[in-house]
Write a protein that holds these residues in place. Structure first.
Motif, PDB file in Angstrom:
ATOM      1  N   ASN A  59       0.817  -1.229   0.000  1.00  0.00           N
ATOM      2  CA  ASN A  59       0.000   0.000   0.000  1.00  0.00           C
ATOM      3  C   ASN A  59       0.844   1.271   0.000  1.00  0.00           C
ATOM      4  O   ASN A  59       0.629   2.184   0.795  1.00  0.00           O
ATOM      5  N   PHE A  60       1.815   1.315  -0.901  1.00  0.00           N
ATOM      6  CA  PHE A  60       2.618   2.523  -1.034  1.00  0.00           C
ATOM      7  C   PHE A  60       2.667   2.944  -2.504  1.00  0.00           C
ATOM      8  O   PHE A  60       2.347   2.165  -3.409  1.00  0.00           O
ATOM      9  N   THR A  61       3.084   4.178  -2.726  1.00  0.00           N
ATOM     10  CA  THR A  61       3.131   4.736  -4.082  1.00  0.00           C
ATOM     11  C   THR A  61       4.464   5.432  -4.308  1.00  0.00           C
ATOM     12  O   THR A  61       4.963   6.139  -3.430  1.00  0.00           O
ATOM     13  N   GLN A  62       5.002   5.229  -5.499  1.00  0.00           N
ATOM     14  CA  GLN A  62       6.249   5.891  -5.897  1.00  0.00           C
ATOM     15  C   GLN A  62       5.979   6.790  -7.090  1.00  0.00           C
ATOM     16  O   GLN A  62       5.244   6.419  -7.998  1.00  0.00           O
ATOM     17  N   TYR A  63       6.566   7.980  -7.076  1.00  0.00           N
ATOM     18  CA  TYR A  63       6.392   8.902  -8.199  1.00  0.00           C
ATOM     19  C   TYR A  63       7.640   9.766  -8.350  1.00  0.00           C
ATOM     20  O   TYR A  63       8.509   9.783  -7.476  1.00  0.00           O
ATOM     21  N   ALA A  64       7.731  10.463  -9.467  1.00  0.00           N
ATOM     22  CA  ALA A  64       8.939  11.224  -9.797  1.00  0.00           C
ATOM     23  C   ALA A  64       8.958  12.569  -9.079  1.00  0.00           C
ATOM     24  O   ALA A  64       7.989  13.328  -9.126  1.00  0.00           O
ATOM     25  N   LEU A  65      10.067  12.858  -8.413  1.00  0.00           N
ATOM     26  CA  LEU A  65      10.229  14.165  -7.761  1.00  0.00           C
ATOM     27  C   LEU A  65      10.174  15.286  -8.789  1.00  0.00           C
ATOM     28  O   LEU A  65       9.656  16.373  -8.516  1.00  0.00           O
ATOM     29  N   SER A  66      10.700  15.029  -9.995  1.00  0.00           N
ATOM     30  CA  SER A  66      10.706  16.060 -11.040  1.00  0.00           C
ATOM     31  C   SER A  66       9.295  16.493 -11.416  1.00  0.00           C
ATOM     32  O   SER A  66       9.077  17.641 -11.815  1.00  0.00           O
ATOM     33  N   ASP A  67       8.323  15.581 -11.300  1.00  0.00           N
ATOM     34  CA  ASP A  67       6.928  15.955 -11.567  1.00  0.00           C
ATOM     35  C   ASP A  67       6.439  16.960 -10.533  1.00  0.00           C
ATOM     36  O   ASP A  67       5.816  17.979 -10.860  1.00  0.00           O
ATOM     37  N   VAL A  68       6.709  16.662  -9.258  1.00  0.00           N
ATOM     38  CA  VAL A  68       6.279  17.552  -8.171  1.00  0.00           C
ATOM     39  C   VAL A  68       6.973  18.907  -8.289  1.00  0.00           C
ATOM     40  O   VAL A  68       6.374  19.951  -8.032  1.00  0.00           O
ATOM     41  N   MET A  69       8.217  18.883  -8.697  1.00  0.00           N
ATOM     42  CA  MET A  69       9.018  20.105  -8.825  1.00  0.00           C
ATOM     43  C   MET A  69       8.343  21.125  -9.737  1.00  0.00           C
ATOM     44  O   MET A  69       8.416  22.339  -9.500  1.00  0.00           O
ATOM     45  N   GLU A  70       7.676  20.657 -10.786  1.00  0.00           N
ATOM     46  CA  GLU A  70       7.091  21.553 -11.781  1.00  0.00           C
ATOM     47  C   GLU A  70       5.697  22.066 -11.405  1.00  0.00           C
ATOM     48  O   GLU A  70       5.150  22.926 -12.086  1.00  0.00           O
ATOM     49  N   LEU A  71       5.112  21.516 -10.349  1.00  0.00           N
ATOM     50  CA  LEU A  71       3.749  21.905  -9.982  1.00  0.00           C
ATOM     51  C   LEU A  71       3.762  23.119  -9.071  1.00  0.00           C
ATOM     52  O   LEU A  71       4.515  23.166  -8.092  1.00  0.00           O
ATOM     53  N   ASN A  72       2.925  24.102  -9.370  1.00  0.00           N
ATOM     54  CA  ASN A  72       2.956  25.375  -8.649  1.00  0.00           C
ATOM     55  C   ASN A  72       1.724  25.636  -7.812  1.00  0.00           C
ATOM     56  O   ASN A  72       1.459  26.763  -7.405  1.00  0.00           O
ATOM     57  N   SER A  73       0.971  24.593  -7.536  1.00  0.00           N
ATOM     58  CA  SER A  73      -0.221  24.730  -6.712  1.00  0.00           C
ATOM     59  C   SER A  73      -0.283  23.576  -5.728  1.00  0.00           C
ATOM     60  O   SER A  73       0.031  22.430  -6.063  1.00  0.00           O
ATOM     61  N   LYS A  74      -0.689  23.871  -4.510  1.00  0.00           N
ATOM     62  CA  LYS A  74      -0.890  22.838  -3.498  1.00  0.00           C
ATOM     63  C   LYS A  74      -1.879  21.788  -3.997  1.00  0.00           C
ATOM     64  O   LYS A  74      -1.671  20.582  -3.832  1.00  0.00           O
ATOM     65  N   TYR A  75      -2.940  22.249  -4.652  1.00  0.00           N
ATOM     66  CA  TYR A  75      -3.969  21.317  -5.128  1.00  0.00           C
ATOM     67  C   TYR A  75      -3.437  20.427  -6.249  1.00  0.00           C
ATOM     68  O   TYR A  75      -3.798  19.257  -6.342  1.00  0.00           O
ATOM     69  N   SER A  76      -2.570  20.979  -7.083  1.00  0.00           N
ATOM     70  CA  SER A  76      -1.963  20.181  -8.150  1.00  0.00           C
ATOM     71  C   SER A  76      -1.138  19.041  -7.564  1.00  0.00           C
ATOM     72  O   SER A  76      -1.203  17.897  -8.034  1.00  0.00           O
ATOM     73  N   ILE A  77      -0.365  19.338  -6.517  1.00  0.00           N
ATOM     74  CA  ILE A  77       0.487  18.322  -5.889  1.00  0.00           C
ATOM     75  C   ILE A  77      -0.371  17.243  -5.245  1.00  0.00           C
ATOM     76  O   ILE A  77      -0.118  16.039  -5.409  1.00  0.00           O
ATOM     77  N   ILE A  78      -1.398  17.642  -4.514  1.00  0.00           N
ATOM     78  CA  ILE A  78      -2.265  16.677  -3.829  1.00  0.00           C
ATOM     79  C   ILE A  78      -2.965  15.772  -4.834  1.00  0.00           C
ATOM     80  O   ILE A  78      -3.003  14.544  -4.668  1.00  0.00           O
TER      81      ILE A  78
END
Length: 425
Positions: A131-150
């Motif tokens: 029950n875990f999830t892995q994703y790219a830090l570079s994706d989060v880096m480009e997001l400029n909204s709290k809601y986008s990240i969530i």
């Protein structure tokens, strides 16, 4: 920068579904810090080390006030930022409120920044057997909204399960579809995005939380995402997302690379490609493809997309066949005209899902029952007409016919009535 591009963030799904009581900057600092954790070798005393230059690169800060802005962001993070976590434990649901990084130390004369995670947050970051999830830090880096990240993290959580079970097996086709097209109630979505008391009208919520976030996600991450508003009565009750992944051939590393070299996987891939070609050929000959073209739901350009046409043949056309058996081909065409003309609040890059959802709802709605009754009456009336025409033939020709000959005449008459050609000896 290259180091950041390679990093992954791994979190427990309960943390991803929690309420992040923090703004964009503290949330992104947390994501950057988590990317530094080696889950095979957890940090001693829960301490990790960052550099100021890495932080400034991550946030793309180059102005002269970057040090004071960094200090302000850290202060905000420690005073205001926490997670409200709702976890399903064996004995029931547990609730936790955790400040994730209570201790941070840096100096004016070195580049090093020391961060210490709260012990209570660590199980959600390192004890990740399931029950875990892995994703790219570079994706989060480009997001400029709290809601986008969530939203990005929640979408990743669902799509990763779709990818995992698609490759490993263990889930039915319907379950895989739920992972790729997850839905969430408006209430749950508001709780997760911490907007229960914000954007009170759905129009504002849709604009600021959904549309803006998905625009960022589609532009800056590995995903293409559209969404659909699902109603109960006249009220919008749920949001259903439709996720696809952009082609990433450069990501042939780690598990993905190993999978590409697996002989069983390669053979399965070949079989799927052959099957796809066969489905594509069937779709190109189908009357439903013609009907989709006529209703402007499909373009000649779309017909060059082998994957699209194969998926239409596999997932949508069998449902059109069911509908045709109830309302006839003209009924299917009327349904497609309705779908084409109806101005749905729906982004349609995923045409297969769009058409499949529309026809499934029509089949489940009960609106086809009346057509079925009419069809039954027509068949009964047709049978009476056939009997009458056959009797007239016998009277006019003054012939006594065998039952087989009579059945042949009835069959030919029915074919003529249905617009089909007669059988020839």
């Amino acid at each position: 920068m290259d180091e950041i591009q390679k990093r992954k963030v791994v979190q427990h799904n309960d943390l991803i579904s929690s309420v992040a009581k923090m703004d964009k900057i503290p949330l992104k600092i947390f994501e950057l810090a988590v990317s530094c954790i080696d889950t095979d070798n957890p940090p001693k005393d829960n301490i990790i080390y960052l550099s100021k230059s890495e932080l400034f690169t991550f946030f793309k800060v180059n102005d002269s006030n970057k040090h004071s802005r960094f200090k302000q962001a850290i202060e905000v993070m420690q005073k205001q930022a926490y997670f409200n976590i709702k976890a399903n434990k064996e004995l029931g649901i547990e609730y936790e409120s955790i400040v994730p990084i209570p201790y941070i130390k840096w100096t004016d004369y070195t580049d090093e920044v020391i961060l210490q995670f709260q012990p209570q947050i660590m199980p959600y970051l390192i004890e990740l057997k399931k029950n875990f999830t892995q994703y790219a830090l570079s994706d989060v880096m480009e997001l400029n909204s709290k809601y986008s990240i969530i939203l990005y993290k929640w979408l990743s959580m669902n799509y990763n399960q779709y990818e995992h079970y698609s490759f490993k097996g263990g889930r039915r086709e319907e379950q895989l579809e739920v992972y790729q097209n997850p839905s969430i109630s408006i209430k749950e979505l508001r709780i997760m995005t911490d907007t229960i008391n914000l954007y009170k009208t759905f129009k504002d919520f849709d604009s600021y939380v959904l549309k803006n976030s998905l625009k960022e996600i589609n532009e800056h991450t590995h995903f293409n995402v559209s969404y659909e508003k699902l109603k109960v009565g006249r009220s919008i009750d749920r949001i259903q997302f439709h996720i696809s992944k952009k082609e990433q051939p450069q990501e042939l590393n780690g598990e993905y690379k190993a999978r590409e070299q697996d002989p069983d996987y390669l053979q399965d891939k070949i079989n799927k490609e052959v099957n796809q070609q066969a489905l594509f050929a069937e779709a190109m000959q189908s009357l439903y493809t013609t009907s989709l073209l006529e209703s402007s739901l499909l373009s000649p350009f779309d017909m060059q997309d082998i994957t699209l046409m194969a998926n239409l043949q596999l997932e949508v056309y069998p449902l059109y066949k069911q509908l045709e058996e109830i309302v006839g081909l003209q009924g299917v065409k009327k349904h497609l005209e309705y779908v084409s003309n109806k101005k749905l609040d729906y982004s349609k890059p995923n045409l297969v899902k769009y058409l499949k959802t529309a026809v499934m709802r029509y089949l489940d709605s009960g609106d086809t029952k009346q057509h079925e009754i009419i069809k039954t009456k027509f068949v009964k009336q047709s049978q009476k007409t056939v009997e009458a025409v056959a009797k007239d033939f016998m009277t006019e020709n003054n012939e006594e016919l065998s039952q087989a000959e009579l059945d042949k005449i009835k069959s030919d008459i029915l074919k003529q009535m249905n617009g089909e050609g007669l059988d020839h000896e």
